[in-house]
Design a protein around this motif. Structure first.
Motif, PDB file in Angstrom:
ATOM      1  N   ASP A 161       0.830  -1.209   0.000  1.00 57.87           N
ATOM      2  CA  ASP A 161       0.000   0.000   0.000  1.00 57.87           C
ATOM      3  C   ASP A 161       0.864   1.259   0.000  1.00 57.87           C
ATOM      4  O   ASP A 161       0.569   2.238  -0.687  1.00 57.87           O
ATOM      5  CB  ASP A 161      -0.929   0.003   1.212  1.00 57.87           C
ATOM      6  N   ASP A 162       1.942   1.243   0.792  1.00 62.80           N
ATOM      7  CA  ASP A 162       2.849   2.390   0.829  1.00 62.80           C
ATOM      8  C   ASP A 162       3.462   2.651  -0.537  1.00 62.80           C
ATOM      9  O   ASP A 162       3.590   3.800  -0.983  1.00 62.80           O
ATOM     10  CB  ASP A 162       3.965   2.156   1.859  1.00 62.80           C
ATOM     11  N   ALA A 163       3.873   1.577  -1.223  1.00 63.52           N
ATOM     12  CA  ALA A 163       4.489   1.730  -2.544  1.00 63.52           C
ATOM     13  C   ALA A 163       3.479   2.258  -3.562  1.00 63.52           C
ATOM     14  O   ALA A 163       3.818   3.070  -4.433  1.00 63.52           O
ATOM     15  CB  ALA A 163       5.063   0.400  -3.014  1.00 63.52           C
ATOM     16  N   LEU A 164       2.231   1.838  -3.447  1.00 60.51           N
ATOM     17  CA  LEU A 164       1.202   2.286  -4.382  1.00 60.51           C
ATOM     18  C   LEU A 164       0.861   3.757  -4.204  1.00 60.51           C
ATOM     19  O   LEU A 164       0.494   4.440  -5.166  1.00 60.51           O
ATOM     20  CB  LEU A 164      -0.059   1.432  -4.213  1.00 60.51           C
ATOM     21  N   MET A 172       7.225  11.443   0.561  1.00 61.92           N
ATOM     22  CA  MET A 172       6.363  11.079  -0.550  1.00 61.92           C
ATOM     23  C   MET A 172       7.127  11.156  -1.870  1.00 61.92           C
ATOM     24  O   MET A 172       8.041  11.961  -2.026  1.00 61.92           O
ATOM     25  CB  MET A 172       5.154  12.023  -0.602  1.00 61.92           C
ATOM     26  N   TYR A 173       6.770  10.283  -2.806  1.00 58.82           N
ATOM     27  CA  TYR A 173       7.314  10.325  -4.155  1.00 58.82           C
ATOM     28  C   TYR A 173       6.181   9.989  -5.122  1.00 58.82           C
ATOM     29  O   TYR A 173       5.100   9.557  -4.707  1.00 58.82           O
ATOM     30  CB  TYR A 173       8.483   9.348  -4.314  1.00 58.82           C
ATOM     31  N   ASN A 174       6.415  10.209  -6.406  1.00 57.56           N
ATOM     32  CA  ASN A 174       5.386   9.942  -7.405  1.00 57.56           C
ATOM     33  C   ASN A 174       5.359   8.442  -7.710  1.00 57.56           C
ATOM     34  O   ASN A 174       6.276   7.923  -8.337  1.00 57.56           O
ATOM     35  CB  ASN A 174       5.679  10.734  -8.690  1.00 57.56           C
ATOM     36  N   PRO A 175       4.318   7.728  -7.294  1.00 54.03           N
ATOM     37  CA  PRO A 175       4.283   6.280  -7.489  1.00 54.03           C
ATOM     38  C   PRO A 175       4.115   5.873  -8.949  1.00 54.03           C
ATOM     39  O   PRO A 175       4.325   4.713  -9.304  1.00 54.03           O
ATOM     40  CB  PRO A 175       3.075   5.839  -6.651  1.00 54.03           C
ATOM     41  N   VAL A 197       8.722  -3.520  -7.444  1.00 53.56           N
ATOM     42  CA  VAL A 197       8.350  -4.866  -7.012  1.00 53.56           C
ATOM     43  C   VAL A 197       7.217  -4.812  -5.995  1.00 53.56           C
ATOM     44  O   VAL A 197       6.236  -5.563  -6.084  1.00 53.56           O
ATOM     45  CB  VAL A 197       9.575  -5.598  -6.410  1.00 53.56           C
ATOM     46  N   ALA A 198       7.328  -3.914  -5.030  1.00 53.70           N
ATOM     47  CA  ALA A 198       6.340  -3.831  -3.954  1.00 53.70           C
ATOM     48  C   ALA A 198       4.947  -3.500  -4.466  1.00 53.70           C
ATOM     49  O   ALA A 198       3.943  -3.986  -3.930  1.00 53.70           O
ATOM     50  CB  ALA A 198       6.780  -2.798  -2.923  1.00 53.70           C
ATOM     51  N   GLN A 199       4.867  -2.687  -5.513  1.00 49.33           N
ATOM     52  CA  GLN A 199       3.562  -2.266  -6.030  1.00 49.33           C
ATOM     53  C   GLN A 199       2.716  -3.421  -6.566  1.00 49.33           C
ATOM     54  O   GLN A 199       1.490  -3.326  -6.582  1.00 49.33           O
ATOM     55  CB  GLN A 199       3.751  -1.215  -7.131  1.00 49.33           C
ATOM     56  N   THR A 200       3.359  -4.462  -7.009  1.00 47.80           N
ATOM     57  CA  THR A 200       2.609  -5.597  -7.575  1.00 47.80           C
ATOM     58  C   THR A 200       2.822  -6.890  -6.782  1.00 47.80           C
ATOM     59  O   THR A 200       2.494  -7.971  -7.261  1.00 47.80           O
ATOM     60  CB  THR A 200       3.028  -5.834  -9.045  1.00 47.80           C
TER      61      THR A 200
END
Length: 273
Positions: A161-164, A172-175, A197-200
């Motif tokens: 969730d954090d990565a998304l 914060m960064y642009n996911p 990797v974390a996003q998926t």
């Protein structure tokens, strides 16, 4: 009074749990992993269950929580192997190149290593925070019967969730347009691949495939990984058990002995005496 009692118990455990230690190196996903095997001091080479202990994000095998878990495992007649994931502690690799997937590969290499030890009679896993996610996914990927039981301590399902949403340690960064690297703290930077990797990462989809015994411990005052993530692991892992510790934080500060005792008592039920 209660705090003093907990401190006294911790001191007594430290005095009572004598152990043999062996420093070993294991080839991991991207380099050699620094590991230590701890066996009961009275051990004479007979068969023992082995517990693989996995630390969390930015952590290492020397963490007090993990050391107390190992002490309690020894007191219950089990051996423990603690190791540093790639890019952490004394292991090879750059932290910037670490991902959950290559940590899973590290854990599998440790599993293969302990399975080759002639005295190992059954394997279990314990993981804290990100190490809890690695434990849950590794145990499931290894397949039926490989990991007798797992204990997830404040498992960090929040990392996806954090990565998304592009969140990392308060920054914060642009996911949707991942930076080449992101600052964690101090001189630690994390590479783009970690977030990609974390996003998926199929955390719960994989964890639900595990068919062994599972126990989740989570603190209700955890602000890093809210306890609802522990509840979700409990929901998706069939027949798992869950303990919510009132007012315990993410690292179980001043509750390490309690968590260690619960962990070892649970795991001891799945190995013959």
């Amino acid at each position: 009074m209660k705090k003093m009692f907990v401190m006294m118990i911790a001191v007594l455990l430290a005095m009572q749990v004598a152990a043999k230690t062996e420093q070993v190196e294991i080839q991991g996903a991207v380099g050699k992993l620094s590991a230590v095997i701890r066996t009961p001091d009275h051990w004479k080479g007979e068969q023992l269950p082995m517990v693989i202990v996995c630390h969390g994000f930015t952590g290492n095998k020397e963490a007090r929580l993990l050391q107390e878990v190992a002490d309690s495992l020894l007191a219950h007649g089990m051996a423990a192997i603690l190791f540093d994931f790639n890019g952490h502690g004394k292991s090879e690799g750059a932290f910037e190149n670490m991902t959950v997937l290559n940590e899973i590969e590290d854990a599998k290499k440790v599993y293969e290593y302990v399975c080759r030890l002639p005295y190992v009679d059954g394997v279990a896993m314990v993981g804290h925070s990100q190490g809890g996610v690695v434990t849950a996914m590794t145990a499931a990927q290894l397949g039926c019967g490989k990991i007798a039981a797992e204990v997830l301590l404040a498992p960090a399902g929040v990392l996806r969730d954090d990565a998304l949403r592009g969140y990392l340690f308060g920054q914060m960064y642009n996911p949707h347009d991942l930076p080449e690297r992101a600052h964690v703290h101090g001189d630690l930077w994390l590479g783009r691949e970690y977030a990609r990797v974390a996003q998926t990462l199929p955390i719960y989809e994989t964890a639900r495939l595990y068919e062994g015994a599972a126990y989740i411990i989570h603190g209700t005052y955890d602000t890093v990984v809210p306890y609802t993530y522990g509840q979700r692991f409990h929901y998706v892992i069939k027949d798992s058990e869950l303990t919510l510790l009132e007012k315990a934080d993410h690292g179980f500060s001043n509750r390490e002995t309690q968590v260690a005792t619960l962990t070892a008592a649970y795991l001891s039920k799945f190995f013959r005496k």
